[in-house]
Design a protein around this motif. Sequence first.
Motif, mmCIF file in Angstrom:
data_model
loop_
_atom_site.group_PDB
_atom_site.id
_atom_site.type_symbol
_atom_site.label_atom_id
_atom_site.label_comp_id
_atom_site.label_asym_id
_atom_site.label_seq_id
_atom_site.Cartn_x
_atom_site.Cartn_y
_atom_site.Cartn_z
ATOM 1 N N TRP A 239 41.479 29.893 45.560
ATOM 2 C CA TRP A 239 41.841 29.650 44.172
ATOM 3 C C TRP A 239 40.651 29.854 43.246
ATOM 4 O O TRP A 239 40.793 30.396 42.146
ATOM 5 N N ASN A 240 39.462 29.469 43.677
ATOM 6 C CA ASN A 240 38.307 29.670 42.811
ATOM 7 C C ASN A 240 37.899 31.131 42.720
ATOM 8 O O ASN A 240 37.271 31.535 41.742
ATOM 9 N N VAL A 241 38.237 31.940 43.727
ATOM 10 C CA VAL A 241 38.063 33.389 43.600
ATOM 11 C C VAL A 241 38.909 33.894 42.433
ATOM 12 O O VAL A 241 38.450 34.702 41.610
ATOM 13 N N ILE A 242 40.144 33.397 42.328
ATOM 14 C CA ILE A 242 41.038 33.780 41.232
ATOM 15 C C ILE A 242 40.562 33.200 39.909
ATOM 16 O O ILE A 242 40.442 33.900 38.900
ATOM 17 N N PHE A 243 40.275 31.898 39.907
ATOM 18 C CA PHE A 243 39.948 31.194 38.666
ATOM 19 C C PHE A 243 38.700 31.759 38.002
ATOM 20 O O PHE A 243 38.600 31.801 36.776
ATOM 21 N N SER A 244 37.733 32.211 38.799
ATOM 22 C CA SER A 244 36.462 32.675 38.238
ATOM 23 C C SER A 244 36.621 33.924 37.378
ATOM 24 O O SER A 244 35.806 34.167 36.486
ATOM 25 N N LEU A 248 39.016 36.661 32.281
ATOM 26 C CA LEU A 248 38.492 38.004 32.039
ATOM 27 C C LEU A 248 39.557 39.054 32.360
ATOM 28 O O LEU A 248 39.745 40.027 31.614
ATOM 29 N N TYR A 249 40.265 38.857 33.451
ATOM 30 C CA TYR A 249 41.331 39.775 33.857
ATOM 31 C C TYR A 249 42.456 39.799 32.827
ATOM 32 O O TYR A 249 42.927 40.873 32.416
ATOM 33 N N ALA A 250 42.888 38.614 32.392
ATOM 34 C CA ALA A 250 43.995 38.544 31.437
ATOM 35 C C ALA A 250 43.624 39.152 30.090
ATOM 36 O O ALA A 250 44.430 39.855 29.465
ATOM 37 N N SER A 251 42.420 38.892 29.615
ATOM 38 C CA SER A 251 42.025 39.356 28.278
ATOM 39 C C SER A 251 41.604 40.821 28.266
ATOM 40 O O SER A 251 41.925 41.551 27.322
ATOM 41 N N LEU A 371 31.457 32.359 43.353
ATOM 42 C CA LEU A 371 30.514 33.433 43.638
ATOM 43 C C LEU A 371 31.231 34.662 44.194
ATOM 44 O O LEU A 371 30.987 35.798 43.760
ATOM 45 N N LEU A 372 32.154 34.445 45.139
ATOM 46 C CA LEU A 372 32.896 35.556 45.724
ATOM 47 C C LEU A 372 33.768 36.263 44.693
ATOM 48 O O LEU A 372 33.856 37.499 44.669
ATOM 49 N N GLY A 373 34.401 35.484 43.818
ATOM 50 C CA GLY A 373 35.246 36.069 42.788
ATOM 51 C C GLY A 373 34.452 36.984 41.867
ATOM 52 O O GLY A 373 34.895 38.094 41.539
ATOM 53 N N MET A 375 31.568 38.483 42.564
ATOM 54 C CA MET A 375 31.073 39.637 43.317
ATOM 55 C C MET A 375 32.185 40.670 43.548
ATOM 56 O O MET A 375 31.989 41.866 43.344
ATOM 57 N N ILE A 376 33.351 40.195 43.967
ATOM 58 C CA ILE A 376 34.466 41.114 44.219
ATOM 59 C C ILE A 376 34.925 41.764 42.920
ATOM 60 O O ILE A 376 35.174 42.974 42.858
ATOM 61 N N GLY A 377 35.037 40.945 41.866
ATOM 62 C CA GLY A 377 35.464 41.487 40.581
ATOM 63 C C GLY A 377 34.497 42.517 40.030
ATOM 64 O O GLY A 377 34.900 43.511 39.422
ATOM 65 N N GLY A 378 33.196 42.306 40.243
ATOM 66 C CA GLY A 378 32.201 43.225 39.721
ATOM 67 C C GLY A 378 32.103 44.518 40.503
ATOM 68 O O GLY A 378 31.769 45.570 39.939
ATOM 69 N N THR A 379 32.402 44.478 41.791
ATOM 70 C CA THR A 379 32.239 45.670 42.623
ATOM 71 C C THR A 379 33.547 46.412 42.895
ATOM 72 O O THR A 379 33.560 47.637 43.020
ATOM 73 N N MET A 380 34.656 45.685 42.974
ATOM 74 C CA MET A 380 35.921 46.316 43.365
ATOM 75 C C MET A 380 37.018 46.157 42.313
ATOM 76 O O MET A 380 38.140 46.630 42.521
ATOM 77 N N GLY A 381 36.708 45.482 41.226
ATOM 78 C CA GLY A 381 37.680 45.349 40.147
ATOM 79 C C GLY A 381 38.290 43.961 40.086
ATOM 80 O O GLY A 381 38.417 43.269 41.094
#
Length: 426
Positions: A239-244, A248-251, A371-373, A375-381
Amino acid sequence: MSNKVEGLLTNADFRRLWIGQTAAQFGTQVALLGMPLVAALYLGASPMQMGLLGFAEYAPFIIFGLLAGVWIDRVPRRPILVAANFFRGVFLLIVPLSAVTGFLNMTILYLVAFLVGICTVFFDVAYTSFLPSIVSKEQLVDGNSKLETSKSTAQIAGPGLSGGLEQLITAPFAILFTSVSFFVSAVFIARIHKLETIVTDEKKQKNMWAEMKEGLHTVYTKPLLWGVVRCSTVFNLSWNVIFSVYVLYASQELNISASILGVIYGTLGVGYLCGSLLAQRVVRRLGVGPTIVGSAAIAACGGLLAPLAGGSELRIALMLMLGQLLFGMGVSMFSISTVSLRQVMVPDALQGRVNATFRFISWGTLPLGSLLGGMIGGTMGLRFALLAGGIGLLASACTLLFTPFLQLRVKSFHEVTWEREVPTKS
């Protein structure tokens, strides 16, 4: 005290606890948005500073969690609840006072968040252990449901109230509302009259490390307890992967406006409220185990809707709202059911340590999830990060399939005993 569930509101001590916790929950929800608003709008914090503020808030659960459980099992819990809320109110007063004197900065905000976090550790562990002292086992689900209803109502109204107070009196002074709410909560809880019976082992009290180990061992060796903590640990991480990256994703990717995003977040509170109102009925109809497994699955389905959202702005908003609604409903029912199970299963002398162990293990993954959210968001979208988090939520629910929960079809929690977790008859 009546043993009938329908007589719970005639219990004056429960009413005082309920009022006190309701006041604290409204204050907590205002601060949940208020503290970040102080950092972002009043102090102009950077993204890294915002992350450090969140870390300061959750770090006490890792540092003091197990120690709190040992200590709380040795002493009456009511004085701890009162002291924790009183000091939370005092520490939060530092924010508006620092703003008035011109000394407010991020360092002070970190310190306040950390100190309030320490109080929250002791309050949360003691609070979960305290309820069985003032209500009967048959009333635990009803009591937890009523307390969860207050939390859900606060989650619906709190963010809007915080935003309104920020516009009216600026963010630092909006924290005054939270401070006062904790003082009110302390007063009502202090008026609870029922005396607690503390069951302790004089020999074990001499070695705190042994007591901590006993709490960890208890959770690990009881299949139902370990099943819940394992599910919750994976769930919180995901959930914190999503919440982080959710905002940003929605906006940015979905072009959702701030006002609509506020409505979407409000739907989460509606989901919590629905779950709190349905939990007891679902348990009576489906049984304890299926309710726990089903609620985790419902929450996971809600989390998976966000990365699948697409189409017009209305369609996207409706999908996000449905996702938040399902997530909140599932989490609420899961929380009520698993906390009630823990309260009725675990002997009173172990309540504090078991509750602290749950917090220590499952909440310890929250910083890692953030942290994972990122990193994943920055590298893979961003969408991929949400999809990864959603799959993680589904995996957490699947872990319950490898536990005795589906066999636990009893319709009331008090039928589950410490010696035999899965009764032979329903």
